[in-house]
Design a protein around this motif. Structure first.
Motif, PDB file in Angstrom:
ATOM      1  N   ARG A 140     -15.479   4.497  -5.707  1.00 45.51           N
ATOM      2  CA  ARG A 140     -14.122   4.353  -5.170  1.00 45.51           C
ATOM      3  C   ARG A 140     -13.267   3.641  -6.207  1.00 45.51           C
ATOM      4  O   ARG A 140     -13.795   2.952  -7.090  1.00 45.51           O
ATOM      5  CB  ARG A 140     -14.136   3.592  -3.851  1.00 45.51           C
ATOM      6  CG  ARG A 140     -14.607   2.171  -3.947  1.00 45.51           C
ATOM      7  CD  ARG A 140     -14.760   1.502  -2.580  1.00 45.51           C
ATOM      8  NE  ARG A 140     -15.274   0.158  -2.720  1.00 45.51           N
ATOM      9  CZ  ARG A 140     -14.528  -0.936  -2.815  1.00 45.51           C
ATOM     10  NH1 ARG A 140     -13.214  -0.849  -2.763  1.00 45.51           N
ATOM     11  NH2 ARG A 140     -15.080  -2.120  -2.958  1.00 45.51           N
TER      12      ARG A 140
ATOM     13  N   ARG B 278      -7.037   4.214  -3.816  1.00 42.00           N
ATOM     14  CA  ARG B 278      -5.960   3.441  -3.190  1.00 42.00           C
ATOM     15  C   ARG B 278      -4.957   3.096  -4.293  1.00 42.00           C
ATOM     16  O   ARG B 278      -5.342   2.730  -5.397  1.00 42.00           O
ATOM     17  CB  ARG B 278      -6.526   2.164  -2.579  1.00 42.00           C
ATOM     18  CG  ARG B 278      -5.453   1.266  -1.991  1.00 42.00           C
ATOM     19  CD  ARG B 278      -6.046   0.011  -1.435  1.00 42.00           C
ATOM     20  NE  ARG B 278      -6.769   0.381  -0.227  1.00 42.00           N
ATOM     21  CZ  ARG B 278      -7.581  -0.421   0.421  1.00 42.00           C
ATOM     22  NH1 ARG B 278      -7.818  -1.633  -0.027  1.00 42.00           N
ATOM     23  NH2 ARG B 278      -8.179  -0.025   1.522  1.00 42.00           N
TER      24      ARG B 278
ATOM     25  N   LEU C 119       0.829  -1.200   0.000  1.00 43.91           N
ATOM     26  CA  LEU C 119       0.000   0.000   0.000  1.00 43.91           C
ATOM     27  C   LEU C 119       0.866   1.254   0.000  1.00 43.91           C
ATOM     28  O   LEU C 119       1.713   1.442   0.861  1.00 43.91           O
ATOM     29  CB  LEU C 119      -0.922   0.003   1.218  1.00 43.91           C
ATOM     30  CG  LEU C 119      -1.859   1.193   1.355  1.00 43.91           C
ATOM     31  CD1 LEU C 119      -2.867   1.231   0.221  1.00 43.91           C
ATOM     32  CD2 LEU C 119      -2.570   1.147   2.701  1.00 43.91           C
TER      33      LEU C 119
ATOM     34  N   PRO D 279     -12.365   8.539  -3.151  1.00 48.56           N
ATOM     35  CA  PRO D 279     -11.406   7.649  -2.500  1.00 48.56           C
ATOM     36  C   PRO D 279     -10.615   6.839  -3.526  1.00 48.56           C
ATOM     37  O   PRO D 279     -11.196   6.228  -4.427  1.00 48.56           O
ATOM     38  CB  PRO D 279     -12.271   6.747  -1.621  1.00 48.56           C
ATOM     39  CG  PRO D 279     -13.665   6.935  -2.065  1.00 48.56           C
ATOM     40  CD  PRO D 279     -13.750   8.151  -2.904  1.00 48.56           C
TER      41      PRO D 279
ATOM     42  N   ASP E 125      -3.860   5.649   0.338  1.00 49.14           N
ATOM     43  CA  ASP E 125      -5.257   5.296   0.558  1.00 49.14           C
ATOM     44  C   ASP E 125      -5.931   6.528   1.150  1.00 49.14           C
ATOM     45  O   ASP E 125      -5.962   6.711   2.363  1.00 49.14           O
ATOM     46  CB  ASP E 125      -5.368   4.093   1.500  1.00 49.14           C
ATOM     47  CG  ASP E 125      -6.784   3.541   1.587  1.00 49.14           C
ATOM     48  OD1 ASP E 125      -7.674   4.039   0.870  1.00 49.14           O
ATOM     49  OD2 ASP E 125      -6.993   2.611   2.377  1.00 49.14           O
ATOM     50  N   ASP E 126      -6.442   7.389   0.274  1.00 54.93           N
ATOM     51  CA  ASP E 126      -6.977   8.666   0.726  1.00 54.93           C
ATOM     52  C   ASP E 126      -7.885   9.235  -0.358  1.00 54.93           C
ATOM     53  O   ASP E 126      -8.148   8.585  -1.364  1.00 54.93           O
ATOM     54  CB  ASP E 126      -5.828   9.631   1.045  1.00 54.93           C
ATOM     55  CG  ASP E 126      -6.198  10.684   2.090  1.00 54.93           C
ATOM     56  OD1 ASP E 126      -7.397  10.858   2.395  1.00 54.93           O
ATOM     57  OD2 ASP E 126      -5.284  11.339   2.599  1.00 54.93           O
TER      58      ASP E 126
ATOM     59  N   GLN F 182      -9.132   1.833  -7.241  1.00 58.36           N
ATOM     60  CA  GLN F 182      -7.852   1.275  -6.838  1.00 58.36           C
ATOM     61  C   GLN F 182      -6.958   1.141  -8.064  1.00 58.36           C
ATOM     62  O   GLN F 182      -7.407   0.700  -9.129  1.00 58.36           O
ATOM     63  CB  GLN F 182      -8.011  -0.089  -6.163  1.00 58.36           C
ATOM     64  CG  GLN F 182      -6.685  -0.640  -5.669  1.00 58.36           C
ATOM     65  CD  GLN F 182      -6.868  -1.710  -4.621  1.00 58.36           C
ATOM     66  OE1 GLN F 182      -7.677  -1.556  -3.707  1.00 58.36           O
ATOM     67  NE2 GLN F 182      -6.099  -2.775  -4.734  1.00 58.36           N
TER      68      GLN F 182
END
Length: 170
Positions: A137, A62, A3, A60, A6-7, A139
């Motif tokens: 969200r 990540r 990671l 969000p 993550d924000d 990633q």
């Protein structure tokens, strides 16, 4: 590395950027040239254009740096493309904003998996505020890999379907 970030990241015009040293944001049409997916344009070295459902506000996000492909998990949308860094440092940027995070990418090429959930809800809400946070969200997973064509691994939402069928690459 695992990671990295993550924000929340600022988006406007439903866009985020992953940029490495040297390139400017450029024209999204050029970044999708020759690609089949409409969510993650990486056709030029050093730049990745990423589409969000939310038009404006904090979403969000990540970012993971991995050694191998991750499991698909519970994501509604998943696309992959080759990302070729220019230099060793990359950053995640919101639209016309400073980097949210900077990190090292020492390999010559990476596979970039861009995963999303609730893009339709983000599109419907349009504006993310403190009172109404973004429902969508995202990633970004990166791992060293040789170049290969981009692909759509999972497609479920109308919003993602629009970008795949009629977006910048159409």
């Amino acid at each position: 590395m695992g990671l990295i970030f993550d924000d929340l990241v600022w988006t406007s015009y439903s866009q985020l950027w992953l940029l490495s040293e040297g390139p400017e944001q450029g024209d999204p049409t050029d970044l999708f040239r020759g690609q089949v997916n409409g969510l993650c344009g990486t056709a030029q070295a050093g730049s990745a254009f990423l589409v969000t459902g939310t038009h404006t506000g904090l979403v969000p996000v990540r970012v993971m740096i991995l050694t191998a492909p991750p499991p698909s998990g519970g994501w509604e949308e998943i696309v992959e493309a080759t990302f070729t860094p220019v230099g060793r440092t990359a950053g995640l940027y919101g639209w016309a904003a400073d980097a949210s995070v900077l990190f090292e990418l020492p390999a010559p090429t990476y596979r970039l998996r861009y995963s999303a959930s609730k893009m339709d809800a983000g599109k419907a809400q349009d504006l993310a505020t403190v009172e109404q946070p973004a429902p969508d969200r995202y990633q970004i997973d990166l791992w060293p890999a040789p170049p290969e064509p981009d692909s759509i691994l999972r497609r479920t939402s109308d919003n993602a379907g629009y970008w795949h069928d009629h977006g910048f690459q159409a």
